[in-house]
Scaffold this motif. Structure first.
Motif, PDB file in Angstrom:
ATOM      1  N   LEU A 152      26.866  13.611  41.039  1.00 21.72           N
ATOM      2  CA  LEU A 152      26.288  14.879  41.496  1.00 21.72           C
ATOM      3  C   LEU A 152      24.783  14.710  41.636  1.00 21.72           C
ATOM      4  O   LEU A 152      24.169  13.906  40.917  1.00 21.72           O
ATOM      5  N   ALA A 153      24.205  15.458  42.562  1.00 21.63           N
ATOM      6  CA  ALA A 153      22.753  15.417  42.774  1.00 21.63           C
ATOM      7  C   ALA A 153      22.211  16.828  42.569  1.00 21.63           C
ATOM      8  O   ALA A 153      22.837  17.811  42.974  1.00 21.63           O
ATOM      9  N   GLN A 154      21.034  16.887  41.941  1.00 25.69           N
ATOM     10  CA  GLN A 154      20.458  18.213  41.671  1.00 25.69           C
ATOM     11  C   GLN A 154      19.512  18.603  42.796  1.00 25.69           C
ATOM     12  O   GLN A 154      18.627  17.825  43.176  1.00 25.69           O
ATOM     13  N   ARG A 155      19.706  19.804  43.342  1.00 26.24           N
ATOM     14  CA  ARG A 155      18.842  20.253  44.444  1.00 26.24           C
ATOM     15  C   ARG A 155      17.431  20.488  43.905  1.00 26.24           C
ATOM     16  O   ARG A 155      17.245  21.193  42.925  1.00 26.24           O
ATOM     17  N   PRO A 156      16.447  19.848  44.544  1.00 27.75           N
ATOM     18  CA  PRO A 156      15.084  19.908  44.009  1.00 27.75           C
ATOM     19  C   PRO A 156      14.413  21.265  44.176  1.00 27.75           C
ATOM     20  O   PRO A 156      14.840  22.076  45.006  1.00 27.75           O
ATOM     21  N   GLU A 157      13.363  21.463  43.386  1.00 29.69           N
ATOM     22  CA  GLU A 157      12.528  22.665  43.490  1.00 29.69           C
ATOM     23  C   GLU A 157      12.034  22.805  44.923  1.00 29.69           C
ATOM     24  O   GLU A 157      11.768  21.803  45.588  1.00 29.69           O
ATOM     25  N   GLY A 158      11.926  24.048  45.379  1.00 31.80           N
ATOM     26  CA  GLY A 158      11.385  24.296  46.717  1.00 31.80           C
ATOM     27  C   GLY A 158      12.464  24.378  47.780  1.00 31.80           C
ATOM     28  O   GLY A 158      12.217  24.855  48.876  1.00 31.80           O
ATOM     29  N   LYS A 159      13.687  23.896  47.462  1.00 30.70           N
ATOM     30  CA  LYS A 159      14.796  24.011  48.419  1.00 30.70           C
ATOM     31  C   LYS A 159      15.628  25.227  48.057  1.00 30.70           C
ATOM     32  O   LYS A 159      15.555  25.725  46.928  1.00 30.70           O
ATOM     33  N   SER A 160      16.457  25.669  49.010  1.00 30.05           N
ATOM     34  CA  SER A 160      17.407  26.724  48.680  1.00 30.05           C
ATOM     35  C   SER A 160      18.332  26.195  47.578  1.00 30.05           C
ATOM     36  O   SER A 160      18.543  24.984  47.473  1.00 30.05           O
ATOM     37  N   LEU A 161      18.834  27.088  46.777  1.00 29.92           N
ATOM     38  CA  LEU A 161      19.779  26.748  45.696  1.00 29.92           C
ATOM     39  C   LEU A 161      19.208  25.698  44.734  1.00 29.92           C
ATOM     40  O   LEU A 161      19.937  24.878  44.166  1.00 29.92           O
ATOM     41  N   ALA A 162      17.880  25.720  44.575  1.00 27.43           N
ATOM     42  CA  ALA A 162      17.201  24.731  43.722  1.00 27.43           C
ATOM     43  C   ALA A 162      17.787  24.741  42.314  1.00 27.43           C
ATOM     44  O   ALA A 162      18.109  25.800  41.770  1.00 27.43           O
ATOM     45  N   GLY A 163      17.926  23.550  41.756  1.00 33.86           N
ATOM     46  CA  GLY A 163      18.402  23.421  40.377  1.00 33.86           C
ATOM     47  C   GLY A 163      19.912  23.268  40.278  1.00 33.86           C
ATOM     48  O   GLY A 163      20.417  22.791  39.261  1.00 33.86           O
TER      49      GLY A 163
END
Ligand code: 8DG
Length: 175
Positions: free
Chosen positions: A57-68
């Motif tokens: 799994l990859a964590q969506r980075p800060e600043g993107k939609s659905l971050a975290g």
């Protein structure tokens, strides 16, 4: 001959169209307002499965939609792109791994209405790739055993895919 008078009798008035539309959209839990500005977004994603039966799994980075939130690696399919090719391109861009389209096995798909778009996301599995996955876009990665997937908050669209993936992993472990 269709005259403007007969047209007027066969074409429903605009508000009749709206009533019909409202009924359909109500059935699907949508509203006309949401549908009116909704885009269909096509995303191809993969569950990479390692030799221990863990999923990447990859964590969506800060600043993107659905971050975290934790997601399956992948991304948007560009116009004219074959979905499998798009996925292999994204896996290389995001993780630095080479996956051959022939090594992708379809698992299922997510179809989910977000606030501003509808996501249609086929999910493949693969156990074969070249290279060591690393977060090339600054994203955290985690290898997660099926029983721990619930500890990784995921986008709403992904939730129905988790039992499908878990049962796939369980079956292949016990095959
Ligand atoms: N790759 C991936 N995307 C997912 C998953 N679940 C889910 O809702 N998505 C959504 C998040 C994004 O809106 C879209 C993927 O687009 P993308 O990979 O190009 O990501 P992005 O951050 O550039 O997208 P965005 O900011 O434009 O929303 O699909 C998933 O498991 N994997």
């Amino acid at each position: 001959m269709v005259t403007s008078r007969s047209m007027a009798t066969i074409v429903p008035k605009q508000d009749q169209f709206y009533d019909f539309g409202r009924q359909i959209f109500k059935t699907y839990g949508l509203t006309l307002e949401r549908v009116g500005r909704m885009r269909l977004v096509l995303v191809a994603a993969a569950a990479l499965i390692d030799g221990n039966g863990a999923v990447l799994l990859a964590q969506r980075p800060e600043g993107k939609s659905l971050a975290g939130l934790w997601e399956f690696p992948g991304g948007k399919i560009e116009a004219g792109e074959r979905p499998e090719s798009a996925l292999c391109r994204e896996l290389f861009e995001e993780l630095g791994v080479d996956v051959a389209p022939a090594d992708l096995e379809p698992l299922g798909f997510a179809s989910h209405t977000y606030e501003n778009f509808h996501l249609l996301m086929p999910l493949w599995t693969t156990r074969t790739w070249q290279g060591q996955p690393r977060g090339r876009e600054g994203q955290a990665l985690a290898w997660v055993q099926p029983e721990a997937l619930q500890d990784y908050p995921m986008p709403a669209a992904d939730l129905p895919l988790i039992p499908v993936l878990s049962s796939h992993l369980f079956q292949s472990q016990n095959a």
